[in-house]
Every structure is written in C-alpha cells, then in structure tokens.
Scaffold this active site. Structure first.
Site, PDB file in Angstrom:
ATOM      1  N   TYR A 196      -1.875  -0.979  10.548  1.00 46.51           N
ATOM      2  CA  TYR A 196      -1.988  -1.269   9.122  1.00 46.51           C
ATOM      3  C   TYR A 196      -0.818  -0.668   8.351  1.00 46.51           C
ATOM      4  O   TYR A 196      -0.184  -1.340   7.523  1.00 46.51           O
ATOM      5  CB  TYR A 196      -3.309  -0.731   8.581  1.00 46.51           C
ATOM      6  CG  TYR A 196      -3.508  -0.974   7.113  1.00 46.51           C
ATOM      7  CD1 TYR A 196      -3.886  -2.221   6.648  1.00 46.51           C
ATOM      8  CD2 TYR A 196      -3.318   0.049   6.178  1.00 46.51           C
ATOM      9  CE1 TYR A 196      -4.070  -2.452   5.287  1.00 46.51           C
ATOM     10  CE2 TYR A 196      -3.504  -0.172   4.827  1.00 46.51           C
ATOM     11  CZ  TYR A 196      -3.879  -1.427   4.385  1.00 46.51           C
ATOM     12  OH  TYR A 196      -4.043  -1.647   3.042  1.00 46.51           O
ATOM     13  N   SER A 199       0.857  -1.190   0.000  1.00 50.72           N
ATOM     14  CA  SER A 199       0.000   0.000   0.000  1.00 50.72           C
ATOM     15  C   SER A 199       0.882   1.224   0.000  1.00 50.72           C
ATOM     16  O   SER A 199       2.031   1.193   0.465  1.00 50.72           O
ATOM     17  CB  SER A 199      -0.903   0.014   1.245  1.00 50.72           C
ATOM     18  OG  SER A 199      -1.561   1.270   1.366  1.00 50.72           O
TER      19      SER A 199
END
Length: 253
Positions: free
Chosen positions: A157, A144
């Site tokens: 995350y 990401s």
C-alpha cells in the site's frame, strides 16, 4: 445530450473518501457519477444521498484494474451527461499484512494492490483524457501520507501511494495546459480504515496522534472531501501539487 451543469466522476465512491468527495461535489453544484467494484448496496445508498442534494447521479460498476470495464464506464458517463469536468481517482485497496511481516507478503496480493491503486488510476485517467481536455477540467488523485513518509501501513500500500505521488507529477506535465492534475495526501483519518489498520490500538494511537497534531485532532472524511473539492474547482494555476491533509502533523514532527 450535453449537461449545462458540470459533471464529476469519482472512483471508489460507494463509501469513505470517495463518497464524501462525491457528496461535496454534489453540494457544490455538480452532477456526479460514482463508481464501485463490489459494494452495490452502498453505492445505491450513496446515489440516493446525491440525488437528494439535487445531483443527477448514477453508479457504475467497474473494477478500475480492468481496462475494458474502465473504458465502458467512462463511455457510460459521456453517453449520460455529454461531458466530464472533474475526475477524482480515489479507488484503492490494501492488504492485511503488517509492515513487519515481510514473509507474509504474497505476490498476488502485492500485484492486486498495484493493479488497483496505480494501474487503475492510470487507466481511468487515460480513458477520461479526451473529455477532460475538451472541458479544460481537472483531476484530483487520492494519495496518502504514507506515500511521502514511513508509516505503519502495509508495504504494498505504501509503495503504491508513492507511485501515485509520482504519477500525479508526471500526468500534470502530460495533460497540461488543458487539464490540471493534483493530489491529496491525507494523514490518519478517523474511521473504519484506520480501525482495521490499528486494530485494538485504534483508540490509544489515534488519541496520541491527535495530541501531537498542531490542530489537536485527527483528519475526518469531510476534511479530505473539502480539500478535494477546492483542488478540483479552484486554484486555477496549481497543478502537479500534493496537498497534505494532516493538521500539521507531518510539518512539525
């Protein structure tokens, strides 16, 4: 039996990025095994869509943080197809705690994110190693943009995706020369993931992000799937790389 068609395994593929990657691989001539942890109904719907594209597809239930379940899943893939050519490590989870709420981060939640996003990726890769070496296959890891630069995502995350970026590089060295290992790092993807993350500000923030992006729109699931497919099936001398999919936002802001 051994398939004459190439075979892909996509983790976390009942919906979202994983589903779209599976569909793109099926459209590109692959038989695709998908994986899910809890979304059985969605997984069966995805299998039906894959079959409609001509893919011999099946869904395997396995929590990627459970090594025994991972090994059983991979053995199931080999028992069914006799080969494995592409692995897409997409399975992931997050927490609902915002980045400004440090006290709200619970140890169990942090550990769960790392168990799925990082240890899970490693465990699936390890279970697939022998078969991918035999086929001179490839791996695409889903990282990401938050693993490369700060963003309004939960700390667990973001840190886990930074770990994925690191693992992507180290695994490319470990598995070469037989297996190529690359990653995609999507930006803000239009859809339910960012809707959950941004809440009531979704429309306004996504509109602002699109205006700040050279290609003047936000990332779609199909954009990510296309990049995954390209990395998995072409670029024969590219490994250890991370392809940012954000329409140029990171490069220009």
């Amino acid at each position: 039996m051994t398939n004459t068609k190439p075979v892909a395994l996509v983790t976390g593929s009942a919906s979202g990025i994983g589903k779209h990657a599976a569909l793109r691989l099926a459209a590109g001539g692959y038989d695709v095994a998908i994986n899910y942890s809890r979304s059985a109904a969605r997984a069966e719907e995805t299998v039906a869509e894959l079959v409609a594209l001509g893919s011999d597809s099946v869904a395997f239930a396995a929590d990627v943080s459970d090594d025994a379940a991972v090994r059983a899943m991979v053995q199931g893939v080999i028992d069914r197809y006799g080969r494995l050519d592409v692995l897409v490590n997409n399975a992931g989870t997050t927490t609902e705690v915002g980045p400004d709420d440090l006290d709200g981060v619970q140890a169990d939640d942090w550990d769960r994110v790392f168990a799925v996003n990082v240890r899970g990726l490693f465990q699936v890769t390890r279970a697939c190693e022998k078969h991918l070496r035999e086929s001179h296959g490839s791996i695409v890891n889903v990282a990401s943009i938050v693993g490369l630069r700060p963003s309004a995502q939960p700390h667990a995350y973001a840190a886990s995706k930074a770990a994925v970026v690191s693992l992507n590089r180290t695994l490319s060295r470990t598995l070469g020369p037989e297996v190529r290992v690359n990653a995609v790092a999507p930006g803000w993807i239009a859809g339910e993931w960012m809707e959950r993350t941004l809440g009531d500000k979704y429309d306004s923030l996504m509109e602002r992000r699109a205006k700040q992006t050279p290609l003047e729109r936000n990332v779609t699931l199909d954009d990510v799937a296309e990049s995954i497919f390209a990395l998995a099936t072409s670029h024969p001398f590219v490994t250890g790389d991370i392809v940012v999919i954000d329409g140029g936002f990171t490069a220009t802001t």
